[in-house]
Design a protein around this motif. Structure first.
Motif, PDB file in Angstrom:
ATOM      1  N   UNK A 114       0.835  -1.187   0.000  1.00  0.00           N
ATOM      2  CA  UNK A 114       0.000   0.000   0.000  1.00  0.00           C
ATOM      3  C   UNK A 114       0.866   1.231   0.000  1.00  0.00           C
ATOM      4  N   UNK A 115       0.378   2.276  -0.611  1.00  0.00           N
ATOM      5  CA  UNK A 115       1.101   3.534  -0.674  1.00  0.00           C
ATOM      6  C   UNK A 115       0.189   4.645  -0.154  1.00  0.00           C
ATOM      7  N   UNK A 116       0.718   5.471   0.727  1.00  0.00           N
ATOM      8  CA  UNK A 116      -0.024   6.626   1.240  1.00  0.00           C
ATOM      9  C   UNK A 116       0.713   7.869   0.763  1.00  0.00           C
ATOM     10  N   UNK A 117      -0.025   8.775   0.159  1.00  0.00           N
ATOM     11  CA  UNK A 117       0.557  10.025  -0.329  1.00  0.00           C
ATOM     12  C   UNK A 117      -0.101  11.183   0.408  1.00  0.00           C
ATOM     13  N   UNK A 118       0.710  11.972   1.118  1.00  0.00           N
ATOM     14  CA  UNK A 118       0.189  13.153   1.796  1.00  0.00           C
ATOM     15  C   UNK A 118       0.302  14.352   0.878  1.00  0.00           C
ATOM     16  N   UNK A 119      -0.697  15.214   0.912  1.00  0.00           N
ATOM     17  CA  UNK A 119      -0.700  16.395   0.060  1.00  0.00           C
ATOM     18  C   UNK A 119      -1.220  17.562   0.876  1.00  0.00           C
ATOM     19  N   UNK A 120      -0.426  18.646   0.947  1.00  0.00           N
ATOM     20  CA  UNK A 120      -0.871  19.809   1.720  1.00  0.00           C
ATOM     21  C   UNK A 120      -1.590  20.849   0.864  1.00  0.00           C
ATOM     22  N   UNK A 121      -1.795  20.536  -0.403  1.00  0.00           N
ATOM     23  CA  UNK A 121      -2.531  21.421  -1.286  1.00  0.00           C
ATOM     24  C   UNK A 121      -1.703  22.538  -1.895  1.00  0.00           C
TER      25      UNK A 121
END
Length: 123
Positions: A114-121
């Motif tokens: 699984x891959x989790x990608x965080x994005x702060x916009x």
């Protein structure tokens, strides 16, 4: 092999011999890595064997090829060993002018389930 690791008592001929041994070992390691990569279904667009401090050489090669992303492994030695040995991955992250993806090494670490990608916009 960084120059500071070479015995200063070695004659130029002996230094050249040691350099050839390191280059041969590097070529063998690169070939073995490409074989493993191909066995997993990967295709390399190109390969480069460079000599020097790993983080510096990765960053230099990234600049040469115009890399948009650097992917590197990290062993996760912990703070004590990192202080003593340094961290190639950390050197790459700190010096890179493009994004860097670090992948923890070890058995079962790749490919990820699984891959989790965080994005702060932000842009």
């Amino acid at each position: 092999m960084p120059a500071e690791y070479v015995d200063p008592a070695l004659a130029p001929r002996e230094r050249a011999f040691v350099a050839r041994l390191y280059e041969q070992g590097g070529r063998e390691a690169l070939a073995a890595t490409l074989d493993r990569f191909a066995a997993l279904g990967g295709t390399a667009a190109g390969v480069h064997l460079r000599a020097g401090r790993p983080a510096e050489e990765v960053l230099a090669e990234a600049g040469t090829v115009g890399a948009a992303l650097i992917v590197t492994g990290c062993r996760g030695f912990g703070p004590a060993k990192r202080v003593l040995l340094g961290s190639v991955a950390e050197g790459i992250v700190r010096g890179a002018s493009c994004p860097v993806l670090t992948v923890r090494g070890g058995a079962g670490a790749w490919p990820p389930a699984r891959v989790i990608v965080g994005d702060d916009g932000s842009a």
